[in-house]
Enzyme design. Structure first.
Site, PDB file in Angstrom:
ATOM      1  N   LYS A 195       0.855  -1.189   0.000  1.00 17.83           N
ATOM      2  CA  LYS A 195       0.000   0.000   0.000  1.00 17.83           C
ATOM      3  C   LYS A 195       0.894   1.243   0.000  1.00 17.83           C
ATOM      4  O   LYS A 195       1.506   1.577   1.013  1.00 17.83           O
ATOM      5  CB  LYS A 195      -0.917  -0.022   1.226  1.00 17.83           C
ATOM      6  N   SER A 249       5.495   8.327   9.885  1.00 13.18           N
ATOM      7  CA  SER A 249       5.577   9.156  11.080  1.00 13.18           C
ATOM      8  C   SER A 249       5.343   8.332  12.338  1.00 13.18           C
ATOM      9  O   SER A 249       4.660   7.304  12.329  1.00 13.18           O
ATOM     10  CB  SER A 249       4.541  10.282  11.020  1.00 13.18           C
ATOM     11  N   THR A 250       5.904   8.811  13.434  1.00 11.15           N
ATOM     12  CA  THR A 250       5.714   8.151  14.721  1.00 11.15           C
ATOM     13  C   THR A 250       4.245   8.196  15.130  1.00 11.15           C
ATOM     14  O   THR A 250       3.726   7.235  15.723  1.00 11.15           O
ATOM     15  CB  THR A 250       6.601   8.819  15.784  1.00 11.15           C
ATOM     16  N   GLU A 251       3.551   9.289  14.809  1.00  9.34           N
ATOM     17  CA  GLU A 251       2.138   9.403  15.173  1.00  9.34           C
ATOM     18  C   GLU A 251       1.312   8.308  14.505  1.00  9.34           C
ATOM     19  O   GLU A 251       0.490   7.639  15.154  1.00  9.34           O
ATOM     20  CB  GLU A 251       1.600  10.785  14.775  1.00  9.34           C
ATOM     21  N   GLY A 253       2.507   5.521  13.316  1.00 15.51           N
ATOM     22  CA  GLY A 253       3.002   4.255  13.843  1.00 15.51           C
ATOM     23  C   GLY A 253       2.263   3.825  15.103  1.00 15.51           C
ATOM     24  O   GLY A 253       1.956   2.637  15.282  1.00 15.51           O
ATOM     25  N   GLU A 270       9.512   1.672  10.977  1.00 14.99           N
ATOM     26  CA  GLU A 270      10.588   2.648  10.837  1.00 14.99           C
ATOM     27  C   GLU A 270       9.932   4.022  10.831  1.00 14.99           C
ATOM     28  O   GLU A 270       9.200   4.371   9.914  1.00 14.99           O
ATOM     29  CB  GLU A 270      11.400   2.436   9.562  1.00 14.99           C
ATOM     30  N   CYS A 304      13.929  10.481   6.698  1.00 14.66           N
ATOM     31  CA  CYS A 304      13.783  10.206   8.128  1.00 14.66           C
ATOM     32  C   CYS A 304      15.107  10.291   8.868  1.00 14.66           C
ATOM     33  O   CYS A 304      15.146  10.582  10.066  1.00 14.66           O
ATOM     34  CB  CYS A 304      13.139   8.839   8.351  1.00 14.66           C
ATOM     35  N   GLU A 401      10.276  16.766  14.378  1.00 13.42           N
ATOM     36  CA  GLU A 401      10.714  16.429  13.018  1.00 13.42           C
ATOM     37  C   GLU A 401      10.025  17.343  12.013  1.00 13.42           C
ATOM     38  O   GLU A 401       8.822  17.233  11.779  1.00 13.42           O
ATOM     39  CB  GLU A 401      10.410  14.968  12.703  1.00 13.42           C
TER      40      GLU A 401
END
Length: 499
Positions: A195, A249-251, A253, A270, A304, A401
């Site tokens: 995707k 993004s961590t959000e 994730g 990642e 990243c 970031e």
């Protein structure tokens, strides 16, 4: 800035592909989304729509997962020998290499990145990862062990493919990151639903075409385009997906981790970074200054691992900042496909708003903008490469970031390694770092102290298929390359027989 018509800059093969009617690859069929909905694909260099792709939702995801499940459970893929599987993966690499020019052009058009970047990084990096993982396909072994239990036992382990894998990739390196996530999963014997990000879906579709041409059995590689909140969310929560690989993004994730809890699917992440580049007083500045500039301005900082925090010894701070700022001020901005372009646009209007918002916040906080800091033109999403000083650890532009061509430079006047490392580690992220010094003891001692998944000495943004790539802390779980990536896509089964 004069922006050319990208149609005049593409090869016939790339132009023909971009202007095709794009569909989902499910099993061996190319399908529209069942809803009929589509997503506009926008050229970041002009801001204009260049294509439309299907906007898949949960109904389409169900079909793709069912195709991948059938291929894994009952298709020829699971019965294929490991060496035959490796040979097919190698042939996939050959086919990508044979289409290198058009793939690079599509990648540049889709992401906005300079064509030379896609030619020297994305396509050869994809080819090398497939070839590296093709070699591992026939070398995935278990082991025997001696156990402490009395009597005679024969004990051993085997590694088996985890099953159906959903791979969700971001918009900054859609071709290379797709291949880097697919290659170890294929080598392990898994089947895939790929995707891509809704902003950059074109080369994912092209990979599906090449996979069919290469001869992968139906259902081994499926491609589903659409929005993250619909297609991505459906894949993350799907009860028949065994593992998920997400880069972004961590959000997002965090949301994927929550969605994956339903069937306890294996999760590889990642995520974000705020990577430090640490320049000591004895560094070779002829290498460090362009190295630091490249670490943040390559791909317009939309990486990243970008070296977005520059920590420099006070004795050379002004020289380093001036050198990096000079490089930034002389870079050629332009459409990714245009000859001579060194820095392409940001990927979208949303990304332009994000980067501009951080710069506005920085101005309010009192930073000094040494160079750059402004949007260029109104057509496309071009941002000047920017160098900032007088920041503090409390400012959002320093802590968060930005994901743009924005460098925050901070001096340090302390030769105590623990205190310098504390500055470098003062972040929730831990993906990448670089250390610039000619003192080998200092370099390797600092490498031990920096909390990051990858630490580079006298270089930055180093990637190789054999080199484990991944992060500490909120930069993610797992490793994307090396044999560690194979381990992620396999289950270890212990077997014991009483003799």
């Amino acid at each position: 800035m004069l922006i050319p018509d990208p149609k005049t800059l593409m090869s016939e093969a790339a132009f023909r592909f971009v202007n095709e009617s794009h569909k989902l690859l499910i099993g061996d069929r190319w399908l529209d989304a069942q809803s009929g909905a589509t997503v506009d694909v926008i050229d970041p260099g002009t801001g204009r729509v260049i294509a439309k792709v299907p906007a898949a939702d949960s109904a389409d995801v169900d079909l793709a997962v069912a195709a991948a499940r059938e291929a894994f459970d009952n298709g020829p893929w699971s019965r294929m020998t490991a060496s035959a599987r490796g040979k097919l993966i190698w042939q996939f690499a050959d086919l990508i290499e044979a289409n290198a020019r058009s793939l690079a052009e599509v990648e540049s058009l889709d992401t906005g990145r300079a064509l030379y970047e896609c030619q020297i990084v994305d396509v050869p990096g994809s080819v090398e990862m497939l070839r590296y993982m093709a070699g591992w396909a026939s070398k995935i072994n278990g082991e025997t062990m001696n156990v402490a239990m009395p009597c005679d036992f024969h004990t051993y382990t085997v590694r088996e493919a985890v099953g159906v894998v959903a791979i969700i990739v971001p918009w900054n390196y859609p071709l290379e990151l797709a291949v880097w996530r697919m290659a170890p999963a294929l080598a392990a014997g898994c089947t895939i639903i790929l995707k891509p990000a809704e902003q950059t879906p074109l080369n994912a579709i092209r990979l599906g075409q090449l996979a069919q041409e290469c001869g992968f059995p139906p259902g081994v590689i499926n491609v589903v385009t659409g929005y993250g909140e619909t297609a991505g969310a459906a894949l993350s929560a799907h009860m028949d997906v065994d593992a998920i690989s997400f880069t972004g993004s961590t959000e997002t994730g965090r949301l994927i981790v929550k969605a994956a809890a339903g069937n306890m699917k294996r999760v590889f992440l990642e995520l974000g970074g705020k990577s430090p580049a640490i320049v000591f007083a004895d560094a070779d500045l002829t290498a460090a200054i362009p190295g630091v500039a490249g670490s943040i301005f390559f791909s317009a900082g939309q990486v990243c691992t970008a070296g977005s925090r520059l920590l420099v010894h006070a004795s050379i701070f002004d020289r380093v900042v001036a050198g990096v700022a000079e490089i930034a001020a002389t870079m050629t901005l332009g459409h990714g496909l245009a000859a001579g372009t060194q820095l392409g646009p940001l990927v979208s209007s949303d990304q332009m708003d994000r980067v501009s918002g951080y710069l506005d916040a920085g101005r309010r906080d009192g930073v000094t903008i040494v160079t750059g800091g402004h949007r260029v033109g109104t057509e496309g999403y071009y941002m000047q490469p920017t160098v900032i000083t007088n920041t503090s650890a409390q400012m959002s532009i320093y802590r968060e970031e930005v994901f743009g061509p924005v460098l925050c430079a901070v001096p340090f006047d302390d030769d105590d390694m623990d205190r310098v490392a504390a500055m470098a580690n003062d972040t929730v992220y831990g993906l990448h770092a670089s250390i610039w010094t000619q003192n080998l003891r200092l370099a390797h001692m600092m490498a031990r102290k920096v909390k990051a998944g990858n630490v580079c000495i006298n270089t930055h943004n180093f990637f190789d298929p054999a080199f484990p790539m991944g992060g500490y802390k909120q930069s993610g779980w797992g490793r994307a390359s090396g044999f560690q990536a194979i381990e992620h896509y396999t289950e270890v089964k212990g077997v014991v027989a009483k003799l």
